[in-house]
Scaffold this active site. Structure first.
Site, PDB file in Angstrom:
ATOM      1  N   LYS A  13     -63.715  91.623  78.172  1.00  0.00           N
ATOM      2  CA  LYS A  13     -64.141  92.686  76.571  1.00  0.00           C
ATOM      3  C   LYS A  13     -64.707  93.637  77.291  1.00  0.00           C
ATOM      4  O   LYS A  13     -63.682  95.228  76.496  1.00  0.00           O
ATOM      5  CB  LYS A  13     -65.281  91.496  76.014  1.00  0.00           C
ATOM      6  CG  LYS A  13     -64.613  90.256  75.305  1.00  0.00           C
ATOM      7  CD  LYS A  13     -65.548  89.874  75.261  1.00  0.00           C
ATOM      8  CE  LYS A  13     -67.155  89.690  74.903  1.00  0.00           C
ATOM      9  NZ  LYS A  13     -67.522  88.320  76.732  1.00  0.00           N
ATOM     10  N   ARG A  88     -73.081  87.703  68.834  1.00  0.00           N
ATOM     11  CA  ARG A  88     -73.140  86.572  69.785  1.00  0.00           C
ATOM     12  C   ARG A  88     -73.639  85.348  68.882  1.00  0.00           C
ATOM     13  O   ARG A  88     -73.328  84.544  69.275  1.00  0.00           O
ATOM     14  CB  ARG A  88     -73.794  86.672  70.823  1.00  0.00           C
ATOM     15  CG  ARG A  88     -72.906  87.266  71.867  1.00  0.00           C
ATOM     16  CD  ARG A  88     -73.566  87.340  73.302  1.00  0.00           C
ATOM     17  NE  ARG A  88     -73.304  87.041  74.132  1.00  0.00           N
ATOM     18  CZ  ARG A  88     -73.081  88.296  75.108  1.00  0.00           C
ATOM     19  NH1 ARG A  88     -72.461  89.583  75.087  1.00  0.00           N
ATOM     20  NH2 ARG A  88     -72.802  87.900  76.215  1.00  0.00           N
ATOM     21  N   ARG A 127     -66.534  89.957  90.124  1.00  0.00           N
ATOM     22  CA  ARG A 127     -66.891  91.237  89.702  1.00  0.00           C
ATOM     23  C   ARG A 127     -67.739  92.210  90.049  1.00  0.00           C
ATOM     24  O   ARG A 127     -68.863  91.563  90.711  1.00  0.00           O
ATOM     25  CB  ARG A 127     -67.097  90.939  87.964  1.00  0.00           C
ATOM     26  CG  ARG A 127     -67.426  92.393  87.148  1.00  0.00           C
ATOM     27  CD  ARG A 127     -67.619  91.465  85.638  1.00  0.00           C
ATOM     28  NE  ARG A 127     -68.257  90.956  85.435  1.00  0.00           N
ATOM     29  CZ  ARG A 127     -69.009  90.822  84.024  1.00  0.00           C
ATOM     30  NH1 ARG A 127     -68.069  91.115  83.540  1.00  0.00           N
ATOM     31  NH2 ARG A 127     -69.972  89.808  83.905  1.00  0.00           N
ATOM     32  N   ARG A 160     -73.300  91.935  89.718  1.00  0.00           N
ATOM     33  CA  ARG A 160     -74.430  91.018  88.194  1.00  0.00           C
ATOM     34  C   ARG A 160     -75.467  90.119  89.348  1.00  0.00           C
ATOM     35  O   ARG A 160     -74.899  89.641  89.619  1.00  0.00           O
ATOM     36  CB  ARG A 160     -74.070  91.738  87.348  1.00  0.00           C
ATOM     37  CG  ARG A 160     -73.705  92.524  86.488  1.00  0.00           C
ATOM     38  CD  ARG A 160     -73.388  92.278  85.760  1.00  0.00           C
ATOM     39  NE  ARG A 160     -73.594  90.713  83.913  1.00  0.00           N
ATOM     40  CZ  ARG A 160     -72.690  90.796  83.121  1.00  0.00           C
ATOM     41  NH1 ARG A 160     -72.045  91.802  82.886  1.00  0.00           N
ATOM     42  NH2 ARG A 160     -73.215  90.074  82.307  1.00  0.00           N
ATOM     43  N   ARG A 171     -73.898  80.680  81.003  1.00  0.00           N
ATOM     44  CA  ARG A 171     -72.940  81.389  80.180  1.00  0.00           C
ATOM     45  C   ARG A 171     -72.235  80.420  79.156  1.00  0.00           C
ATOM     46  O   ARG A 171     -72.027  81.046  78.114  1.00  0.00           O
ATOM     47  CB  ARG A 171     -73.219  82.694  81.228  1.00  0.00           C
ATOM     48  CG  ARG A 171     -73.807  83.455  81.262  1.00  0.00           C
ATOM     49  CD  ARG A 171     -74.066  84.505  82.775  1.00  0.00           C
ATOM     50  NE  ARG A 171     -72.842  85.358  81.860  1.00  0.00           N
ATOM     51  CZ  ARG A 171     -72.117  86.127  82.166  1.00  0.00           C
ATOM     52  NH1 ARG A 171     -72.834  86.157  83.603  1.00  0.00           N
ATOM     53  NH2 ARG A 171     -71.567  87.330  82.286  1.00  0.00           N
TER      54      ARG A 171
END
Ligand code: AMP
Length: 216
Positions: A13, A88, A127, A160, A171
């Protein structure tokens, strides 16, 4: 153009929002980025948010809603926006409906990024993000030209805290329990479009733009 991006963490996203917002000259609003800035600056909001974020849980609705009411009323949103990571939960979506009504604007669409869990886990664990400008890289698929440094601004790349395997699993569960109900919520309003987000980034961008522009 006013759209919402929904999908599990790691669906791409943020990456696609970055490209489309630049191309269309509209605001890219990532609640995760805003929260991480608060955490880095050690604001009161950041101190409240951090423990939830570190555990891969959602920050309470009232914190997010106040923050977004302010953000959506800012000048740069007048030309349009992409909401990346908000709403969310269904209560957040209901508040957003009220806020958009008050501002006299409506949504063009809600894009659902469809991607299998194993792709998400691989993407998130690989990532890397630029500390200065937030640009997103990946050790498997999108490496910077110089190891550890951002191609755009030269900033340092980091992983992160919530991109570890244990937190990624939490998550994903939170997404399925609390965010996935938004799919029916927006489908019921005739706003939903599903995009296969497991493939090439350029193909994903194209299907989103075709959909939104085709509607106008
Ligand atoms: P993201 O960068 O979108 O993956 O968000 C990182 C973390 O920020 C999430 O795991 C949540 O802890 C928090 N967060 C971001 N957006 C929201 C939201 N709309 N509601 C609640 N928590 C959020």
């Amino acid at each position: 153009m006013r759209v919402i991006f929904i999908g599990p963490p790691g669906a791409g996203k943020g990456t696609q929002a970055e490209v489309i917002s630049r191309e269309k000259g509209i605001a890219h609003i990532s609640t995760g980025d805003i929260l991480r800035k608060h955490v880095a600056e050690k604001t009161e909001l950041g101190k409240t948010a951090q423990e939830y974020m570190d555990a891969g849980k959602l920050v309470p609705d009232e914190v997010i809603i106040g923050m977004m009411e302010t953000r959506l009323s800012e000048k740069d949103c007048e030309r349009g926006f992409i909401l990346d990571g908000f709403p969310r939960t269904v209560p957040q979506a209901e508040v957003l409906d009220g806020l958009l009504r008050r501002l006299g604007i409506s949504l063009d669409g809600v894009v659902l990024f469809v991607v299998p869990d194993e792709v998400v886990i691989k993407r998130l664990s690989g990532r890397r993000v630029c500390k200065s400008c937030g640009a997103i890289y990946n050790v498997h698929s999108k490496r910077p030209s110089e190891e550890g440094l951002c191609d755009k601004c030269g900033g340092a790349l980091y992983q992160r805290d919530d991109d570890t395997e244990e937190v990624i699993k939490s998550r994903l569960e939170v997404y399925k329990e609390q965010t996935a109900p938004l799919v029916d919520y927006y489908r019921g309003k005739g706003l939903l479009i599903e995009v296969d987000a497991s493939g090439e980034s350029s193909a994903v961008v194209k299907s989103i733009l075709d959909f939104v522009e085709g509607k106008k």
